[in-house]
Design a protein around this motif. Sequence first.
Motif, PDB file in Angstrom:
ATOM      1  N   VAL A 273       0.846  -1.200   0.000  1.00 53.17           N
ATOM      2  CA  VAL A 273       0.000   0.000   0.000  1.00 53.17           C
ATOM      3  C   VAL A 273       0.882   1.251   0.000  1.00 53.17           C
ATOM      4  CG1 VAL A 273      -1.702   1.326   1.307  1.00 53.17           C
ATOM      5  CG2 VAL A 273      -1.896  -1.155   1.162  1.00 53.17           C
ATOM      6  N   LYS A 274       0.506   2.228  -0.825  1.00 53.69           N
ATOM      7  CA  LYS A 274       1.237   3.495  -0.896  1.00 53.69           C
ATOM      8  C   LYS A 274       0.346   4.617  -0.380  1.00 53.69           C
ATOM      9  CE  LYS A 274       4.616   1.412  -3.086  1.00 53.69           C
ATOM     10  NZ  LYS A 274       5.919   1.147  -2.414  1.00 53.69           N
ATOM     11  N   ALA A 275       0.910   5.516   0.398  1.00 53.29           N
ATOM     12  CA  ALA A 275       0.167   6.662   0.915  1.00 53.29           C
ATOM     13  C   ALA A 275       1.059   7.891   0.898  1.00 53.29           C
ATOM     14  CB  ALA A 275      -0.321   6.389   2.336  1.00 53.29           C
ATOM     15  N   SER A 276       0.509   9.018   0.463  1.00 55.38           N
ATOM     16  CA  SER A 276       1.291  10.248   0.398  1.00 55.38           C
ATOM     17  C   SER A 276       0.347  11.445   0.355  1.00 55.38           C
ATOM     18  CB  SER A 276       2.195  10.253  -0.842  1.00 55.38           C
ATOM     19  OG  SER A 276       1.416  10.179  -2.026  1.00 55.38           O
ATOM     20  N   GLY A 277       0.875  12.594   0.695  1.00 57.82           N
ATOM     21  CA  GLY A 277       0.090  13.812   0.629  1.00 57.82           C
ATOM     22  C   GLY A 277       0.293  14.700   1.839  1.00 57.82           C
ATOM     23  N   PRO A 278      -0.166  15.943   1.780  1.00 59.79           N
ATOM     24  CA  PRO A 278       0.060  16.911   2.868  1.00 59.79           C
ATOM     25  C   PRO A 278      -0.544  16.492   4.200  1.00 59.79           C
ATOM     26  CG  PRO A 278      -1.545  17.740   1.285  1.00 59.79           C
ATOM     27  CD  PRO A 278      -0.918  16.532   0.659  1.00 59.79           C
ATOM     28  N   GLY A 279      -1.628  15.717   4.184  1.00 61.17           N
ATOM     29  CA  GLY A 279      -2.260  15.304   5.429  1.00 61.17           C
ATOM     30  C   GLY A 279      -1.449  14.323   6.233  1.00 61.17           C
ATOM     31  N   LEU A 280      -0.337  13.829   5.678  1.00 58.29           N
ATOM     32  CA  LEU A 280       0.532  12.892   6.386  1.00 58.29           C
ATOM     33  C   LEU A 280       1.855  13.530   6.794  1.00 58.29           C
ATOM     34  CD1 LEU A 280       0.024   9.698   4.186  1.00 58.29           C
ATOM     35  CD2 LEU A 280      -1.112  10.292   6.324  1.00 58.29           C
ATOM     36  N   GLU A 281       2.013  14.812   6.494  1.00 55.27           N
ATOM     37  CA  GLU A 281       3.259  15.496   6.834  1.00 55.27           C
ATOM     38  C   GLU A 281       3.283  15.878   8.312  1.00 55.27           C
ATOM     39  OE1 GLU A 281       5.748  15.794   4.773  1.00 55.27           O
ATOM     40  OE2 GLU A 281       4.630  14.903   3.112  1.00 55.27           O
ATOM     41  N   LYS A 282       4.455  15.763   8.924  1.00 55.12           N
ATOM     42  CA  LYS A 282       4.576  16.113  10.340  1.00 55.12           C
ATOM     43  C   LYS A 282       4.465  17.612  10.563  1.00 55.12           C
ATOM     44  CE  LYS A 282       7.215  12.076  11.775  1.00 55.12           C
ATOM     45  NZ  LYS A 282       8.408  11.574  12.494  1.00 55.12           N
ATOM     46  N   ASN A 283       4.752  18.413   9.542  1.00 58.86           N
ATOM     47  CA  ASN A 283       4.640  19.860   9.644  1.00 58.86           C
ATOM     48  C   ASN A 283       3.796  20.375   8.470  1.00 58.86           C
ATOM     49  OD1 ASN A 283       6.531  20.300  11.920  1.00 58.86           O
ATOM     50  ND2 ASN A 283       8.029  19.490  10.486  1.00 58.86           N
ATOM     51  N   GLY A 284       3.099  21.459   8.686  1.00 56.76           N
ATOM     52  CA  GLY A 284       2.345  22.070   7.600  1.00 56.76           C
ATOM     53  C   GLY A 284       0.847  21.875   7.669  1.00 56.76           C
ATOM     54  N   VAL A 285       0.350  21.008   8.573  1.00 51.94           N
ATOM     55  CA  VAL A 285      -1.089  20.832   8.745  1.00 51.94           C
ATOM     56  C   VAL A 285      -1.611  21.938   9.663  1.00 51.94           C
ATOM     57  CG1 VAL A 285      -2.898  19.289   9.554  1.00 51.94           C
ATOM     58  CG2 VAL A 285      -0.887  18.349   8.400  1.00 51.94           C
TER      59      VAL A 285
ATOM     60  N   PRO B 160      -8.071  18.700  11.401  1.00 53.20           N
ATOM     61  CA  PRO B 160      -7.606  18.713  12.792  1.00 53.20           C
ATOM     62  C   PRO B 160      -8.201  19.901  13.538  1.00 53.20           C
ATOM     63  CG  PRO B 160      -5.876  19.504  11.330  1.00 53.20           C
ATOM     64  CD  PRO B 160      -6.999  19.036  10.444  1.00 53.20           C
ATOM     65  N   THR B 161      -8.624  19.680  14.765  1.00 51.84           N
ATOM     66  CA  THR B 161      -9.255  20.748  15.542  1.00 51.84           C
ATOM     67  C   THR B 161      -8.409  21.188  16.735  1.00 51.84           C
ATOM     68  OG1 THR B 161     -10.479  19.066  16.787  1.00 51.84           O
ATOM     69  CG2 THR B 161     -11.580  20.036  14.875  1.00 51.84           C
ATOM     70  N   SER B 162      -7.220  20.643  16.865  1.00 53.90           N
ATOM     71  CA  SER B 162      -6.324  21.050  17.954  1.00 53.90           C
ATOM     72  C   SER B 162      -4.884  20.890  17.489  1.00 53.90           C
ATOM     73  CB  SER B 162      -6.564  20.196  19.209  1.00 53.90           C
ATOM     74  OG  SER B 162      -6.233  18.844  18.952  1.00 53.90           O
ATOM     75  N   GLY B 163      -3.968  21.497  18.239  1.00 56.83           N
ATOM     76  CA  GLY B 163      -2.562  21.470  17.862  1.00 56.83           C
ATOM     77  C   GLY B 163      -1.773  20.339  18.479  1.00 56.83           C
ATOM     78  N   VAL B 164      -2.451  19.358  19.056  1.00 55.48           N
ATOM     79  CA  VAL B 164      -1.751  18.231  19.677  1.00 55.48           C
ATOM     80  C   VAL B 164      -1.392  17.210  18.600  1.00 55.48           C
ATOM     81  CG1 VAL B 164      -2.947  18.575  21.858  1.00 55.48           C
ATOM     82  CG2 VAL B 164      -3.902  16.999  20.172  1.00 55.48           C
ATOM     83  N   PRO B 165      -0.471  16.281  18.909  1.00 50.44           N
ATOM     84  CA  PRO B 165      -0.109  15.248  17.925  1.00 50.44           C
ATOM     85  C   PRO B 165      -1.315  14.423  17.501  1.00 50.44           C
ATOM     86  CG  PRO B 165       1.491  15.314  19.703  1.00 50.44           C
ATOM     87  CD  PRO B 165       0.356  16.191  20.117  1.00 50.44           C
TER      88      PRO B 165
ATOM     89  N   ILE C 248      -4.623  23.912  11.971  1.00 49.33           N
ATOM     90  CA  ILE C 248      -5.824  23.694  12.780  1.00 49.33           C
ATOM     91  C   ILE C 248      -7.050  24.267  12.072  1.00 49.33           C
ATOM     92  CG2 ILE C 248      -6.944  24.236  14.978  1.00 49.33           C
ATOM     93  CD1 ILE C 248      -4.246  24.351  16.267  1.00 49.33           C
ATOM     94  N   ASN C 249      -8.141  23.505  12.101  1.00 50.41           N
ATOM     95  CA  ASN C 249      -9.440  23.897  11.540  1.00 50.41           C
ATOM     96  C   ASN C 249      -9.427  24.087  10.033  1.00 50.41           C
ATOM     97  OD1 ASN C 249     -10.701  23.889  14.100  1.00 50.41           O
ATOM     98  ND2 ASN C 249      -9.964  25.955  14.512  1.00 50.41           N
ATOM     99  N   GLN C 250      -8.384  23.567   9.371  1.00 51.24           N
ATOM    100  CA  GLN C 250      -8.329  23.607   7.915  1.00 51.24           C
ATOM    101  C   GLN C 250      -8.296  22.182   7.374  1.00 51.24           C
ATOM    102  OE1 GLN C 250      -8.444  26.343   5.847  1.00 51.24           O
ATOM    103  NE2 GLN C 250      -8.830  27.517   7.723  1.00 51.24           N
ATOM    104  N   PRO C 251      -9.190  21.842   6.431  1.00 53.62           N
ATOM    105  CA  PRO C 251      -9.180  20.481   5.880  1.00 53.62           C
ATOM    106  C   PRO C 251      -7.844  20.155   5.234  1.00 53.62           C
ATOM    107  CG  PRO C 251     -11.152  21.682   5.203  1.00 53.62           C
ATOM    108  CD  PRO C 251     -10.228  22.693   5.825  1.00 53.62           C
ATOM    109  N   THR C 252      -7.407  18.950   5.408  1.00 51.72           N
ATOM    110  CA  THR C 252      -6.187  18.469   4.769  1.00 51.72           C
ATOM    111  C   THR C 252      -6.454  17.068   4.235  1.00 51.72           C
ATOM    112  OG1 THR C 252      -3.809  18.104   5.049  1.00 51.72           O
ATOM    113  CG2 THR C 252      -5.230  17.474   6.883  1.00 51.72           C
TER     114      THR C 252
END
Length: 234
Positions: free
Chosen positions: A149-161, A211-216, A163-167
Motif C-alpha cells: 500500500v502506498k500513501a502520500s500527501g500533505p495530510g501525512l506530513e509532520k509539519n504544515g497541517v 484537525p481541531t487542535s494542535g496536539v499530535p 488547525i481547523n483547515q481540511p487536509t
Amino acid sequence: MNQNVMQSKVDGNTYECHYYPTKEGRYVIMVTFAGQEVPKSPFEVKVGPKKESSIVAYGPGLSSGVIGYPAAFVVETNGETGALGFTVAGPSQAEIECHDNGDGSALVKYHPTAVGEYAVHILCDNEDIPKSPFIAQILPRTDFHPELVKASGPGLEKNGVTINQPTSFTVDPSKAGNAPLDVVVQDVYGTKLPVELKNNPDGTKKVTYTPTSGVPHTVEGWSTLICLLCFYLY
C-alpha cells in the motif's frame, strides 16, 4: 462475597459478561458450561483501588491483528512520569518492539505467531493503566499484502497541517489485494476525528480530515484487521 453478573449474547457462540467489584481484594470467578467448569476455571482476580492516569493507548494492535504482521499501537504519557512496561500474553510468545519517540509517546509493535486471543498489558510502574489489559483477537494470515500500500500527501506530513483547515492525502491499495479500506485519524488523547474517504478515477482513495487542535495526531489505515499504514504526526 457474591457479585451480580450481567451476561449478554454477542453471537451464536460468544457471551459477554460484566461485573462490578465494590471492594478491594481477591475474587474467584467460576465459569461453567452444561453444569461443568470450563478449562482454567475458577479464575482468580486481584481487585485493587481505581487507578487514575493520564496515559492513553490506542491503535489496531489493541483489538486485532494477523499472523505474519506486526500488531501496532501508540502509548501517550501526556506528561505523566513513571516507568512504562508492556507484556503480551496469549497462545504464543510475541516479541515486543518499543520505539520511544522522545516526546512522551511510544510506538509499540508485537509479533504474534499463533491464532487466538491475546491480552496486551500496558504498565506504569508495574501497574496496569486504565483499560489495560486490552484483548486482541489474532486471525490467520490472509491473501493480502499491506506492505504494497502506498500513501502520500500533505495530510501525512509532520509539519504544515493547519488547525481547523481540511487536509488530505492519497492512498493506493491497488497492489495489496481486494479488500475494504478503513482509515482512522485520532489525536493524542485518543479522540477520533471525522474522516471522508472518496474514490479517485485512477483507483486510488482520497482521505480528508480536519484537525481541531494542535496536539499530535495519528493516522491509521487497515484492511481486514491488517494495519496498512500508520503515520504519527508530531
